[in-house]
Enzyme design. Structure first.
Site, mmCIF file in Angstrom:
data_model
loop_
_atom_site.group_PDB
_atom_site.id
_atom_site.type_symbol
_atom_site.label_atom_id
_atom_site.label_comp_id
_atom_site.label_asym_id
_atom_site.label_seq_id
_atom_site.Cartn_x
_atom_site.Cartn_y
_atom_site.Cartn_z
ATOM 1 N N GLU A 76 0.714 -1.222 0.083
ATOM 2 C CA GLU A 76 0.247 0.040 0.078
ATOM 3 C C GLU A 76 0.853 1.203 0.016
ATOM 4 O O GLU A 76 0.573 2.176 -0.931
ATOM 5 C CB GLU A 76 -1.040 0.127 1.259
ATOM 6 C CG GLU A 76 -2.050 -1.157 1.035
ATOM 7 C CD GLU A 76 -1.453 -2.746 1.530
ATOM 8 O OE1 GLU A 76 -1.868 -3.519 0.736
ATOM 9 O OE2 GLU A 76 -0.316 -2.758 2.023
ATOM 10 N N HIS A 103 9.386 15.344 10.250
ATOM 11 C CA HIS A 103 10.872 15.525 9.393
ATOM 12 C C HIS A 103 10.851 15.211 7.875
ATOM 13 O O HIS A 103 11.584 15.485 7.087
ATOM 14 C CB HIS A 103 11.804 14.237 9.717
ATOM 15 C CG HIS A 103 12.461 14.359 11.144
ATOM 16 N ND1 HIS A 103 13.571 13.846 11.522
ATOM 17 C CD2 HIS A 103 12.195 15.597 11.968
ATOM 18 C CE1 HIS A 103 13.729 14.191 12.955
ATOM 19 N NE2 HIS A 103 13.012 15.056 13.249
#
Length: 172
Positions: A76, A103
């Site tokens: 996925e 991040h």
């Protein structure tokens, strides 16, 4: 915030749970399927649509995010990452969910429906959706390098410290 969702048969129950959870927590879920259990369904059909939904919303200036779910979350994630401009992170802890946003400014999260409890996976999605991107220069620079490569297929230049240390081309 709009949240696009897609899964396969292994992630169907978690996706359905998340649609209700998102609605109950003030989000606008957009369910791209599947809608019935079919052990032979193909995750790209649904996960590509979820990631495309996020990309289209963001192109229109909306701050949408996405969630894709499968047995492990691996396929996925790979499907979502094929959509131009999408960064999808496979998460397996609250820390990886937080860092995916903080991040990497990931717009889509992938979770493995057979890897964790329902409560754990819901929490991973909750953390992902709540965490803002830090905007730190080093993270912006790195994301820029990914985006540039995605568009041009030109590798970013090596830093001075790595010059001459990489693989060599025997033809040269």
């Amino acid at each position: 915030m709009r949240v696009h969702l897609g899964s396969d048969h292994a992630g169907l129950d978690l996706k359905d749970h998340l649609v209700a959870w998102l609605r109950d927590h003030g989000y606008e879920p957009v369910d791209h399927g599947p809608f019935v259990h079919d052990a032979l369904d193909d995750y790209p059909v649904f996960c590509l649509r979820a990631a495309e939904g996020v990309a289209a919303d963001r192109e229109r200036g909306l701050n949408s995010l996405g969630v894709v779910v499968g047995g492990s979350g691996n396929g996925e994630q790979m499907a979502a990452n094929k959509v131009l401009g999408i960064r999808c992170a496979l998460v397996w802890s609250e820390e990886t969910a937080r860092l995916a946003r903080e991040h990497n400014d990931a717009q889509v999260v992938s979770v493995g429906g057979r890897m964790h409890t329902l409560e754990e996976m819901t929490r991973f999605v909750e953390v992902f959706l709540a965490e803002p991107f830090s905007g730190d220069e080093r993270h912006v620079r790195r994301i820029g390098q990914l985006g540039s490569y995605e568009q041009t297929r030109e590798l970013p230049p090596l830093p001075e410290s790595a010059q001459g240390l990489g693989p060599t081309d025997a033809a040269h």
